[in-house]
Scaffold this motif. Structure first.
Motif, PDB file in Angstrom:
ATOM      1  N   PRO A 125       0.799  -1.236   0.000  1.00  0.00           N
ATOM      2  CA  PRO A 125       0.000   0.000   0.000  1.00  0.00           C
ATOM      3  C   PRO A 125       0.828   1.280   0.000  1.00  0.00           C
ATOM      4  O   PRO A 125       0.271   2.370  -0.077  1.00  0.00           O
ATOM      5  N   THR A 126       2.155   1.163   0.099  1.00  0.00           N
ATOM      6  CA  THR A 126       2.999   2.362   0.151  1.00  0.00           C
ATOM      7  C   THR A 126       3.606   2.722  -1.198  1.00  0.00           C
ATOM      8  O   THR A 126       4.361   3.688  -1.291  1.00  0.00           O
ATOM      9  N   LEU A 127       3.292   1.947  -2.235  1.00  0.00           N
ATOM     10  CA  LEU A 127       3.937   2.161  -3.537  1.00  0.00           C
ATOM     11  C   LEU A 127       3.696   3.562  -4.098  1.00  0.00           C
ATOM     12  O   LEU A 127       4.560   4.145  -4.737  1.00  0.00           O
ATOM     13  N   GLY A 128       2.503   4.094  -3.865  1.00  0.00           N
ATOM     14  CA  GLY A 128       2.160   5.392  -4.446  1.00  0.00           C
ATOM     15  C   GLY A 128       2.612   6.590  -3.632  1.00  0.00           C
ATOM     16  O   GLY A 128       2.434   7.744  -4.061  1.00  0.00           O
ATOM     17  N   ILE A 129       3.209   6.362  -2.476  1.00  0.00           N
ATOM     18  CA  ILE A 129       3.636   7.460  -1.616  1.00  0.00           C
ATOM     19  C   ILE A 129       5.025   7.921  -2.045  1.00  0.00           C
ATOM     20  O   ILE A 129       5.973   7.133  -2.058  1.00  0.00           O
ATOM     21  N   LYS A 130       5.138   9.176  -2.397  1.00  0.00           N
ATOM     22  CA  LYS A 130       6.395   9.721  -2.908  1.00  0.00           C
ATOM     23  C   LYS A 130       7.195  10.391  -1.784  1.00  0.00           C
ATOM     24  O   LYS A 130       6.636  10.927  -0.830  1.00  0.00           O
ATOM     25  N   LEU A 131       8.494  10.362  -1.942  1.00  0.00           N
ATOM     26  CA  LEU A 131       9.369  11.067  -1.012  1.00  0.00           C
ATOM     27  C   LEU A 131       9.376  12.558  -1.329  1.00  0.00           C
ATOM     28  O   LEU A 131       9.119  12.970  -2.461  1.00  0.00           O
ATOM     29  N   GLU A 132       9.664  13.353  -0.325  1.00  0.00           N
ATOM     30  CA  GLU A 132       9.789  14.793  -0.516  1.00  0.00           C
ATOM     31  C   GLU A 132      11.050  15.095  -1.331  1.00  0.00           C
ATOM     32  O   GLU A 132      12.066  14.408  -1.206  1.00  0.00           O
TER      33      GLU A 132
END
Length: 312
Positions: A131-138
């Protein structure tokens, strides 16, 4: 035996609501059951070959997330991680009351990405899709160059000559760090890791062992350091630590991660180089490699100009 009414103890009536309160208070004093989610975190930490500082960071960030969310892993969706990232960015504050830096936010996100990638691989029956695949780093701007100039390296070598008891050890330490090793990798080195020409690193940050050829001068310095320890009565074997501490409380023990930082900071003070740390030598090593690679493709007349540009 006869009892009179006066000899009987006084009868006390306990209302049911007070009895229920008693059992509630008793239950609250007991240790709460272990969070099954945290059990998976501990298993993840044990299964990964993390450096001590990285392990502490992962543990801190994953614990923070579990406090924020009460959902079980199979209930989590991408939107929950998007909300958590907003929480890190907009609500969470440091001890000084300031918002988290982008690097700190990225540390939290990276820990979650690594953990849930492991969960999908290890427990696909619990989480089939990460579920974290779509979370981008700053986006973090690149830091300024941290490599040491030729003049600064000369200051380092001169500073080593001014050391007392730790001179031989710290000279060998700087030689090793100048070959691109991380402080955590140096901590793990044993006498058996050095065969007279190469250093063998079984545990690295990339989980892949590697061999590090040492320059002739560095080989000689390291050999002299080990010979000195034998002359002082130390019995060395293949499992003896390559670098030892001179601290009064840990004398003769393996030089720790913080011990390496302290030694390098002391060298920086003598050399008048601000913020000198072990990674400075790794940056310098990488810059030198890039420099020599570039010099291989340009005319000799331009080497001096390239060297100057990299030193600034």
């Amino acid at each position: 035996m006869n009892y009179s009414a006066d000899s009987l103890p006084e009868i006390k009536l306990i209302p049911l609501n007070q009895e229920a309160l008693h059992f509630t208070q008793l239950r609250e004093t007991r240790r709460p059951p272990t969070d099954i989610r945290w059990v998976k975190v501990l298993e993840f930490l044990r299964s990964t070959n993390l450096a001590p500082n990285s392990r502490k960071m992962y543990e801190r960030e994953l614990k923070r997330f579990l406090i924020w969310s009460e959902l079980h892993y199979h209930e989590l969706r991408p939107r929950h991680f998007a909300l958590y990232k907003e929480y890190l960015r907009d609500e969470l504050r440091t001890d000084a009351g300031k918002p988290l830096s982008k690097s700190s936010i990225n540390a939290g996100v990276a820990a979650l990405k690594s953990f849930f990638k492991w969960m999908c691989y290890t427990y696909p029956d619990i989480i089939a899709t990460n579920p974290t695949l779509g979370i981008k780093l700053e986006k973090v701007p690149l830091p300024p160059a941290q490599s040491l100039t030729t003049q600064q390296m000369e200051q380092v070598w001169s500073a080593l000559e001014l050391l007392g008891e730790t001179k031989q050890r710290d000279t060998a330490l700087v030689h090793i760090l100048s070959h691109g090793l991380r402080a955590g990798e140096v901590v793990q080195l044993n006498v058996g890791s050095f065969d007279g020409k190469l250093l063998f690193l079984p545990d690295t940050k990339t989980n892949e062992p590697r061999l590090v050829p040492l320059r002739k001068e560095s080989r000689e310095v390291l050999a002299e350091y080990l010979q000195l320890r034998q002359q002082q009565g130390e019995v060395l074997n293949s499992l003896s630590p390559l670098m030892i501490s001179h601290h009064a409380s840990y004398k003769g023990e393996r030089l720790s991660y913080h011990g390496i930082y302290f030694a390098v900071e002391k060298i920086g003070e003598i050399a008048h180089i601000e913020n000198l740390h072990p990674h400075s030598f790794r940056h310098t090593y990488a810059t030198d490699l890039l420099l020599w690679e570039l010099c291989g493709f340009v005319r000799s007349s331009k080497k001096q100009a390239i060297t100057k540009s990299f030193s600034q």
